[in-house]
Design a protein around this motif. Structure first.
Motif, PDB file in Angstrom:
ATOM      1  N   LEU A 537       0.835  -1.202   0.000  1.00 12.37           N
ATOM      2  CA  LEU A 537       0.000   0.000   0.000  1.00 12.37           C
ATOM      3  C   LEU A 537       0.869   1.250   0.000  1.00 12.37           C
ATOM      4  CD1 LEU A 537      -2.865  -0.973   2.499  1.00 12.37           C
ATOM      5  CD2 LEU A 537      -2.920  -0.962   0.004  1.00 12.37           C
ATOM      6  N   ALA A 538       1.999   1.204   0.721  1.00 13.09           N
ATOM      7  CA  ALA A 538       2.901   2.357   0.740  1.00 13.09           C
ATOM      8  C   ALA A 538       3.469   2.629  -0.644  1.00 13.09           C
ATOM      9  CB  ALA A 538       4.025   2.116   1.742  1.00 13.09           C
ATOM     10  N   ALA A 539       3.659   1.548  -1.428  1.00 12.75           N
ATOM     11  CA  ALA A 539       4.201   1.698  -2.785  1.00 12.75           C
ATOM     12  C   ALA A 539       3.100   1.866  -3.824  1.00 12.75           C
ATOM     13  CB  ALA A 539       5.058   0.485  -3.126  1.00 12.75           C
ATOM     14  N   GLY A 540       1.839   1.787  -3.407  1.00 12.52           N
ATOM     15  CA  GLY A 540       0.731   1.920  -4.340  1.00 12.52           C
ATOM     16  C   GLY A 540       0.511   0.686  -5.196  1.00 12.52           C
ATOM     17  N   THR A 541       0.921  -0.482  -4.683  1.00 12.41           N
ATOM     18  CA  THR A 541       0.809  -1.718  -5.477  1.00 12.41           C
ATOM     19  C   THR A 541       0.164  -2.843  -4.681  1.00 12.41           C
ATOM     20  OG1 THR A 541       3.008  -2.495  -4.804  1.00 12.41           O
ATOM     21  CG2 THR A 541       2.869  -1.156  -6.816  1.00 12.41           C
ATOM     22  N   LEU A 542      -0.250  -3.846  -5.414  1.00  8.00           N
ATOM     23  CA  LEU A 542      -0.761  -5.098  -4.863  1.00  8.00           C
ATOM     24  C   LEU A 542       0.077  -6.233  -5.465  1.00  8.00           C
ATOM     25  CD1 LEU A 542      -4.501  -4.219  -5.479  1.00  8.00           C
ATOM     26  CD2 LEU A 542      -3.445  -4.395  -3.219  1.00  8.00           C
ATOM     27  N   GLU A 543       0.309  -7.269  -4.687  1.00  8.98           N
ATOM     28  CA  GLU A 543       1.147  -8.382  -5.162  1.00  8.98           C
ATOM     29  C   GLU A 543       0.255  -9.444  -5.798  1.00  8.98           C
ATOM     30  OE1 GLU A 543       3.339 -11.942  -2.985  1.00  8.98           O
ATOM     31  OE2 GLU A 543       4.275 -10.008  -2.497  1.00  8.98           O
ATOM     32  N   TYR A 544       0.466  -9.697  -7.089  1.00  9.20           N
ATOM     33  CA  TYR A 544      -0.386 -10.636  -7.851  1.00  9.20           C
ATOM     34  C   TYR A 544       0.425 -11.841  -8.294  1.00  9.20           C
ATOM     35  CZ  TYR A 544      -2.686 -12.683 -11.913  1.00  9.20           C
ATOM     36  OH  TYR A 544      -3.236 -13.567 -12.817  1.00  9.20           O
ATOM     37  N   ARG A 545      -0.186 -13.021  -8.185  1.00  7.89           N
ATOM     38  CA  ARG A 545       0.479 -14.240  -8.664  1.00  7.89           C
ATOM     39  C   ARG A 545      -0.549 -15.236  -9.154  1.00  7.89           C
ATOM     40  NH1 ARG A 545       4.401 -18.249  -5.095  1.00  7.89           N
ATOM     41  NH2 ARG A 545       4.574 -19.910  -6.642  1.00  7.89           N
ATOM     42  N   ARG A 546      -0.283 -15.801 -10.325  1.00  3.43           N
ATOM     43  CA  ARG A 546      -1.090 -16.899 -10.844  1.00  3.43           C
ATOM     44  C   ARG A 546      -0.637 -18.199 -10.179  1.00  3.43           C
ATOM     45  NH1 ARG A 546      -3.826 -17.122 -15.940  1.00  3.43           N
ATOM     46  NH2 ARG A 546      -3.099 -19.281 -15.995  1.00  3.43           N
ATOM     47  N   ARG A 547      -1.602 -19.108  -9.989  1.00  5.39           N
ATOM     48  CA  ARG A 547      -1.285 -20.382  -9.335  1.00  5.39           C
ATOM     49  C   ARG A 547      -0.262 -21.193 -10.124  1.00  5.39           C
ATOM     50  NH1 ARG A 547       0.414 -24.231  -7.708  1.00  5.39           N
ATOM     51  NH2 ARG A 547      -0.461 -25.885  -6.389  1.00  5.39           N
ATOM     52  N   ASP A 548      -0.291 -21.091 -11.448  1.00  2.00           N
ATOM     53  CA  ASP A 548       0.605 -21.906 -12.273  1.00  2.00           C
ATOM     54  C   ASP A 548       1.895 -21.172 -12.646  1.00  2.00           C
ATOM     55  OD1 ASP A 548      -0.516 -20.066 -13.972  1.00  2.00           O
ATOM     56  OD2 ASP A 548      -1.341 -21.531 -15.385  1.00  2.00           O
ATOM     57  N   GLN A 551       6.504 -16.727 -10.105  1.00  2.00           N
ATOM     58  CA  GLN A 551       6.882 -15.384  -9.680  1.00  2.00           C
ATOM     59  C   GLN A 551       5.659 -14.497  -9.484  1.00  2.00           C
ATOM     60  OE1 GLN A 551      10.072 -14.530  -8.977  1.00  2.00           O
ATOM     61  NE2 GLN A 551      10.643 -16.649  -9.484  1.00  2.00           N
ATOM     62  N   SER A 552       5.751 -13.609  -8.482  1.00  2.00           N
ATOM     63  CA  SER A 552       4.698 -12.624  -8.232  1.00  2.00           C
ATOM     64  C   SER A 552       5.024 -11.327  -8.961  1.00  2.00           C
ATOM     65  CB  SER A 552       4.567 -12.358  -6.728  1.00  2.00           C
ATOM     66  OG  SER A 552       4.224 -13.538  -6.037  1.00  2.00           O
ATOM     67  N   GLN A 553       3.991 -10.508  -9.159  1.00  2.00           N
ATOM     68  CA  GLN A 553       4.168  -9.217  -9.801  1.00  2.00           C
ATOM     69  C   GLN A 553       3.554  -8.134  -8.922  1.00  2.00           C
ATOM     70  OE1 GLN A 553       3.057  -9.193 -14.098  1.00  2.00           O
ATOM     71  NE2 GLN A 553       2.551 -11.353 -13.760  1.00  2.00           N
ATOM     72  N   ALA A 554       4.197  -6.980  -8.880  1.00  2.00           N
ATOM     73  CA  ALA A 554       3.649  -5.823  -8.170  1.00  2.00           C
ATOM     74  C   ALA A 554       2.869  -4.983  -9.173  1.00  2.00           C
ATOM     75  CB  ALA A 554       4.765  -5.013  -7.526  1.00  2.00           C
ATOM     76  N   LEU A 555       1.548  -4.887  -8.990  1.00  2.00           N
ATOM     77  CA  LEU A 555       0.689  -4.172  -9.925  1.00  2.00           C
ATOM     78  C   LEU A 555      -0.117  -3.119  -9.191  1.00  2.00           C
ATOM     79  CD1 LEU A 555      -0.799  -7.247 -11.861  1.00  2.00           C
ATOM     80  CD2 LEU A 555       1.214  -5.905 -12.489  1.00  2.00           C
ATOM     81  N   ASP A 556      -0.355  -1.998  -9.869  1.00  2.00           N
ATOM     82  CA  ASP A 556      -1.277  -1.032  -9.273  1.00  2.00           C
ATOM     83  C   ASP A 556      -2.697  -1.563  -9.413  1.00  2.00           C
ATOM     84  OD1 ASP A 556      -2.676   0.175 -11.750  1.00  2.00           O
ATOM     85  OD2 ASP A 556      -0.548   0.455 -12.238  1.00  2.00           O
ATOM     86  N   ARG A 557      -3.622  -0.966  -8.684  1.00  2.00           N
ATOM     87  CA  ARG A 557      -4.978  -1.503  -8.585  1.00  2.00           C
ATOM     88  C   ARG A 557      -5.652  -1.598  -9.946  1.00  2.00           C
ATOM     89  NH1 ARG A 557      -8.961  -1.444  -4.155  1.00  2.00           N
ATOM     90  NH2 ARG A 557     -11.070  -1.495  -5.023  1.00  2.00           N
TER      91      ARG A 557
END
Length: 570
Positions: A537-548, A551-557
């Motif tokens: 939240l401090a960086a303005g991102t959410l951590e997203y990852r597909r099950r398959d 690696q995770s990705q930092a994406l804005d909303r």
């Protein structure tokens, strides 16, 4: 759905009898719990997945014009006596009595019931064709229930039955159902093949199985690498040999083979390849013993052989006493040379083109070398009676056959008039004449699909669902060890927005540490995971990852919402 209000009961340890991945993972994920041998309770989590499968099956059956109904699971003995299956169905038929001592069975299938319905409801050709279906619990008393849902005694099945006046009409509905099944399994996200199959206990004159490809499959299928040819190993045709039989070049000679009975031992002892040997099996036929001859490296296909007119629908090996009575030798030393004339010799295509081959000498401790057909042994018939092997030519002339394991999840049959004739189901045609109905039968193992999908798609962490089958599409995971209100609020806001957009979302509000939370979500196979944290939240991102993905990705909303809108089925 909030996980704090949901019954999620994952476990680390599973029973030792959970031999395959789907059984282990369904137990660990808490999808099923064993009540008795081959009988399982489906938990709320398991039922969510089961209902996803059921919904797609129902949508496609309705799209195909089939009419849903519901038949009784308890069936009277009298109907099964009409078709002769009360005894023939064997031990799988669970027989019960009511307080009046009247006999019933718990339906393993519903051909008798639907045919009884049709003979009372369908009176005119104008009502045809018609296709009825149901989604209902079945029971088959498996002698050895195993592999969890894969081979359970009680299971959920979609069974459909069509009625027709003509073969053309039956074949048209069969084609429609074939295409419907292909759509169902495609929508479910499964890798599958439709294969030619034996009709088995259900009967009929044409059938296809739909097989989900998986290493744990109990069936073996053969398919071409250059065409759409595919068949169950029981039915796969072995292409005729490309070259004719050579002329004899050797003299027939009996040699001593004192302890060599198997093809492997004979080939090694005589220093010849197994491809130059002929093995002979004596089996019981309709009118006495029958000799079946194959090339040494090939295996008898009992389904193909059982359809020979000389055999009574099955292959039963002769006893040693029967073999000795007609040949004077024991098993391991019998061959086609010098067999009594009353024993028909049926030879597989590949064995029939051999010359100067090795075979049993019909005397203990001996074999013939330099044997040849016609000159030394008489062929009654040449037939395709072997199982195909990896690398065979495809029977349609296009490509090479490969073998793979599969799990049968669907089966369609052209039954013809078998049941209608036995039960007197007929209608008046255009001329006023009574005509026996023709039938098709179309089954899908709804509960088995769940296990098959897991067998095809899992990893060390757990289940990797095809998205249409997942219990939820997205898991929102707040990481909030400090109890910060802004983290909880952001997770709640994202959860509400995803739900409002029609995306099935679960909020993991159980307050678990990240490792335990993520392990549960990976185990149950949620396709998309979004982590809401103080740092993000401090960086303005959410951590997203597909099950398959690893690696995770930092994406804005907004990017995240666009990603999910594009990747998640609605």
């Amino acid at each position: 759905m909030r996980l704090s209000r949901f019954h999620l009961a994952t476990v680390k340890e599973v029973p030792a009898d959970a031999e395959i991945a789907s059984h282990r993972l369904m137990l660990r994920a808490g999808m099923i719990r064993k009540l008795a041998a081959g009988i399982y309770t489906w938990s709320p989590l398991g039922l969510r997945v089961l209902r996803k499968v059921e919904a797609i099956v129902r949508e496609e059956m309705n799209r195909a014009g089939a009419l849903e109904m519901l038949m009784p699971s308890i069936q009277p003995r009298e109907l099964w006596e009409e078709t002769g299956r009360w005894q023939k169905f064997g031990g799988q038929l669970l027989k019960i009595k009511d307080r009046k001592e009247q006999e019933f069975c718990f339906g393993p299938t519903h051909e008798e019931v639907i045919t009884d319905f049709a003979r009372h409801e369908i009176k005119s050709y104008k009502q045809l064709p018609v296709n009825f279906y149901q989604i209902q619990t079945k029971f088959r008393d498996e002698i050895r229930p195993r592999f969890g849902i894969m081979r359970a005694r009680e299971f959920l099945m979609k069974d459909a039955y069509s009625f027709h006046l003509t073969e053309t009409s039956l074949q048209e509905t069969y084609r429609v159902m074939y295409e419907t099944y292909a759509r169902i399994f495609t929508r479910l996200g499964l890798e599958f093949r439709a294969v030619q199959a034996d009709t088995g206990a259900i009967g009929g004159h044409a059938s296809h199985e739909f097989q989900v490809l998986a290493e744990a499959g109990e069936d073996v299928i053969a398919f071409s690498d250059a065409s759409d040819y595919a068949a169950n190993l029981e039915m796969a045709e072995a292409a005729p040999p490309a070259t004719p039989r050579p002329a004899p070049a050797a003299t027939l000679e009996r040699v001593a083979t004192p302890a060599q009975k198997t093809i492997e031992d004979i080939a090694a002892f005589l220093k010849v390849p197994a491809t130059r040997c002929v093995k002979t099996l004596l089996v019981r036929g309709r009118d006495g013993l029958v000799a079946l001859c194959l090339r040494g490296d090939h295996a008898l296909n009992e389904v193909k052989a059982g359809k020979l007119p000389e055999l009574a629908g099955e292959v039963t090996l002769a006893s040693e006493e029967e073999i000795r009575a007609v040949t004077g030798a024991g098993p391991g030393f019998i061959g086609p040379v010098g067999l009594p004339a009353e024993i028909p010799v049926i030879v597989d295509r590949d064995a029939a083109v051999l010359a100067d081959f090795v075979c049993g000498g019909n005397a203990d401790g001996t074999h013939y070398v330099g044997a040849n057909w016609d000159r030394d042994a008489t062929i009654r018939r040449i037939a395709d009676i072997r199982s195909v092997v990896e690398g065979d030519r495809a029977p349609d002339g296009r490509g090479t056959l490969h073998l793979a394991r599969g799990i049968e999840v669907g089966h369609i049959f052209q039954l013809g008039s078998r049941y209608a004739e036995a039960m007197g189901a007929s209608v008046q045609d255009e001329t006023g004449q009574q005509r026996t109905l023709l039938m098709g039968c179309y089954g899908i193992g709804v509960s088995r699909i769940v296990a098959a999908a897991i067998e095809q798609r899992h990893d060390e962490a757990g289940i990797v669902w095809p998205e249409p089958m997942a219990p939820w599409q997205v898991a929102v995971c707040p990481i909030n060890p400090k109890g910060l209100g802004e983290v909880s609020a952001a997770a709640e806001s994202l959860y509400q927005e995803l739900c409002a957009r029609g995306i099935e979302t679960v909020l993991d509000d159980r307050g678990l540490r990240p490792g335990a939370m993520f392990a549960d979500l990976e185990l149950i196979g949620i396709p998309h995971r979004v982590v809401v944290s103080e740092r993000g939240l401090a960086a303005g991102t959410l951590e997203y990852r597909r099950r398959d993905e690893s690696q995770s990705q930092a994406l804005d909303r907004e990017t995240l919402l666009a990603r999910l809108a594009g990747n998640v089925p609605g």
